[in-house]
Design a protein around this motif. Structure first.
Motif, PDB file in Angstrom:
ATOM      1  N   ALA A 172      37.342  65.947 135.100  1.00 40.69           N
ATOM      2  CA  ALA A 172      37.559  65.913 133.613  1.00 40.69           C
ATOM      3  C   ALA A 172      37.879  66.559 133.182  1.00 40.69           C
ATOM      4  O   ALA A 172      38.069  67.585 133.208  1.00 40.69           O
ATOM      5  CB  ALA A 172      36.297  64.767 133.030  1.00 40.69           C
ATOM      6  N   MET A 183      43.104  61.277 123.931  1.00 42.39           N
ATOM      7  CA  MET A 183      42.516  60.576 125.378  1.00 42.39           C
ATOM      8  C   MET A 183      43.416  59.313 125.319  1.00 42.39           C
ATOM      9  O   MET A 183      43.927  59.243 126.175  1.00 42.39           O
ATOM     10  CB  MET A 183      40.953  60.439 125.452  1.00 42.39           C
ATOM     11  N   SER A 197      45.406  58.307 131.695  1.00 44.71           N
ATOM     12  CA  SER A 197      44.441  57.991 132.610  1.00 44.71           C
ATOM     13  C   SER A 197      43.029  59.358 132.754  1.00 44.71           C
ATOM     14  O   SER A 197      42.138  59.017 133.484  1.00 44.71           O
ATOM     15  CB  SER A 197      45.036  57.738 134.349  1.00 44.71           C
ATOM     16  N   GLY A 198      43.446  60.267 131.963  1.00 46.62           N
ATOM     17  CA  GLY A 198      41.625  61.671 132.419  1.00 46.62           C
ATOM     18  C   GLY A 198      40.542  61.124 131.693  1.00 46.62           C
ATOM     19  O   GLY A 198      40.564  59.754 131.418  1.00 46.62           O
ATOM     20  N   LEU A 199      39.511  61.653 132.076  1.00 39.70           N
ATOM     21  CA  LEU A 199      38.140  61.217 131.564  1.00 39.70           C
ATOM     22  C   LEU A 199      37.788  62.200 131.257  1.00 39.70           C
ATOM     23  O   LEU A 199      38.341  63.214 130.950  1.00 39.70           O
ATOM     24  CB  LEU A 199      37.337  61.049 133.765  1.00 39.70           C
ATOM     25  N   ILE A 237      38.392  53.129 125.454  1.00 41.57           N
ATOM     26  CA  ILE A 237      38.889  53.523 126.570  1.00 41.57           C
ATOM     27  C   ILE A 237      37.706  54.154 126.583  1.00 41.57           C
ATOM     28  O   ILE A 237      37.197  55.067 127.841  1.00 41.57           O
ATOM     29  CB  ILE A 237      39.656  55.161 126.446  1.00 41.57           C
ATOM     30  N   HIS A 243      35.565  53.233 129.273  1.00 46.28           N
ATOM     31  CA  HIS A 243      35.271  53.239 131.272  1.00 46.28           C
ATOM     32  C   HIS A 243      35.609  54.869 131.303  1.00 46.28           C
ATOM     33  O   HIS A 243      35.418  54.909 132.458  1.00 46.28           O
ATOM     34  CB  HIS A 243      35.992  52.319 131.956  1.00 46.28           C
ATOM     35  N   ARG A 244      36.645  55.422 129.866  1.00 46.18           N
ATOM     36  CA  ARG A 244      37.437  57.011 130.658  1.00 46.18           C
ATOM     37  C   ARG A 244      36.148  58.294 130.560  1.00 46.18           C
ATOM     38  O   ARG A 244      36.273  59.334 129.637  1.00 46.18           O
ATOM     39  CB  ARG A 244      38.374  57.084 130.745  1.00 46.18           C
ATOM     40  N   TYR A 269      30.207  53.058 128.986  1.00 46.08           N
ATOM     41  CA  TYR A 269      30.805  54.397 128.755  1.00 46.08           C
ATOM     42  C   TYR A 269      29.488  55.035 130.599  1.00 46.08           C
ATOM     43  O   TYR A 269      28.544  54.408 131.105  1.00 46.08           O
ATOM     44  CB  TYR A 269      29.969  55.151 127.819  1.00 46.08           C
TER      45      TYR A 269
END
Ligand code: G
Ligand code: MN
Length: 390
Positions: free
Chosen positions: A183, A226, A231-233, A258, A260-261, A290
């Motif tokens: 991440a 982002m 796909s980045g966290l 986003i 979930h990321r 989150y």
């Protein structure tokens, strides 16, 4: 200026504001007996007159008063004096009141019925902290040659607005045990010479009651970055005040898409239990997708309130535990215990602030799942290159 300056030798001046005469008198007697010079005011308006006429080391104020109430007084105080600690007293505590008090920089929030001994102790602490703040500011002003400097409210407001325009986010990679990217943590950075560090920006926001605006701004910056990265966290630092901002849980917020990321980092340095129903807020955030991390774990707080309140998915060990860990058996034992307990609880452990290869080997050996630090990458514009020395 000299006669208004507070020095450790002088008796401290405390302003007691309450419309209830019996209580005001009792507080006055208690504080006088403890050696403070007490000035009483029957409401906020009278209190502001006293504040305009002379400097105080602490203010103790009721919230519910006719004319000018305690919260308006708190805002008014900050226009005269950015350092004086204000202790707010309330008969009926509500989250909203506590929030507003925190936002406007209340030093402490006490609930009636008051224990006079407890009030005396809080005032004692407030006076000391206020003097430290004042001394710090005076030293800073002497060093930078800035007359008034950040001590002047209007000036600070202008500087803060300018800072908001130039704020940007640096990103620092967090990697797994093989050095693979896990991440990025977003870190606030300022280009404003008068508020050059994140701490200074946060401090100004707190004094000006602009923490909410600052938090929203930083979240929208990161959301934009982002969104480009499919796909980045993202790890994002929250100020405890942000937890109570409705925008954070709003489905229309820039970050919501986003969620979930996103891992929201909440620092263990803050006294979360003062903030009302933090647990319920954390649950709503989780419902939104989150994840939650406790930041700076082990940075001095002995209790485990933050664990109980937040039920974190991820725990970030404070860098004071990581620094020189290969040379320090106590730190090793602590990190080993925390890592194994967190693993049992299904939480991921991040070792922050890894600067040397020895520290890296040590935290991995002790069971950290993830690592972050200058050794691997310094924070920088999206996104810095990872160096993996193993
Ligand atoms: O409170 P929080 O853990 O979010 O703060 C992280 C801060 O630590 C950032 O300002 C970041 O620049 C800094 N930092 C990150 N890695 C290292 C490191 O390896 N050493 C030191 N001294 N600071 C670091
Ligand atoms: Mn952090």
């Amino acid at each position: 200026m000299t006669n208004r300056e507070s020095s450790p030798g002088k008796p401290s001046r405390v302003l007691v504001v309450d419309d209830e005469e019996a209580l005001r008198r009792a507080l006055g007697r208690t504080l006088s007996a403890a050696g403070h010079e007490v000035v009483e005011a029957i409401d906020g308006a009278q209190a502001l007159e006293h504040l305009a006429a002379g400097r105080f080391d602490a203010v103790l104020t009721d919230i519910m008063m006719p004319e000018l109430d305690g919260l308006s007084l708190l805002k008014g105080v900050r226009q005269h004096d950015l350092d004086v600690p204000v202790i707010v007293v309330t008969g009926s505590p509500t989250i909203e009141r506590a929030m507003a008090a925190v936002e406007h920089g209340a030093f402490a929030f006490l609930t009636k019925p008051l224990d006079l001994g407890n009030v005396r102790d809080h005032v004692e602490r407030a006076v000391k902290v206020g003097r430290i703040a004042r001394a710090k500011r005076e030293a800073l002003e002497a060093l930078t040659g800035m007359a008034g400097g950040a001590g002047d409210y209007a000036g600070l407001e202008t500087t803060f607005e300018r800072t908001m325009q130039t704020l940007w986010s640096a990103y620092q990679p967090i990697v797994d045990r093989d050095g693979k990217l896990y991440a990025h943590e977003a870190l606030m950075r300022s280009r404003e010479p008068e508020l050059p560090h994140p701490g200074a920006v946060l401090d100004a926001a707190e004094r000006l009651g602009r923490l909410v605006a600052l938090g929203r701004h930083m979240r929208s910056l990161s959301a934009a970055t982002m969104a480009d990265d499919a796909s980045g966290l993202l790890f994002l630092n929250l100020h405890p005040r942000d937890l109570l901002d409705d925008e954070l849980v709003s489905l229309d917020a820039p970050l919501a898409r986003i969620a979930h990321r996103v891992v929201l980092e909440i620092t263990e340095r803050a006294a979360l239990e003062k903030l009302g129903d933090v647990k319920a807020r954390a649950d709503v955030l989780r419902e939104r997708g989150y994840r939650i991390a406790i930041d700076d774990l082990g940075a001095g707080y002995a209790g485990l309130t933050s664990f109980a309140l937040l039920e974190p998915d991820i725990v970030k060990l404070d860098m004071t535990l990581v620094r020189g860990i290969d040379q320090n058996a106590t730190k090793q034992k602590l990190v080993k215990t925390m890592s194994s307990l967190c693993t049992d609880l299904g939480m991921l452990v991040v070792a922050e602030g890894v600067e040397t290869k020895e520290e890296l080997l040590c935290v991995l050996e002790l069971g950290s799942h993830l690592v972050q630090g200058y050794l691997i990458a310094r924070p920088g514009p999206a996104f810095p290159t990872i160096r993996w020395p193993l």
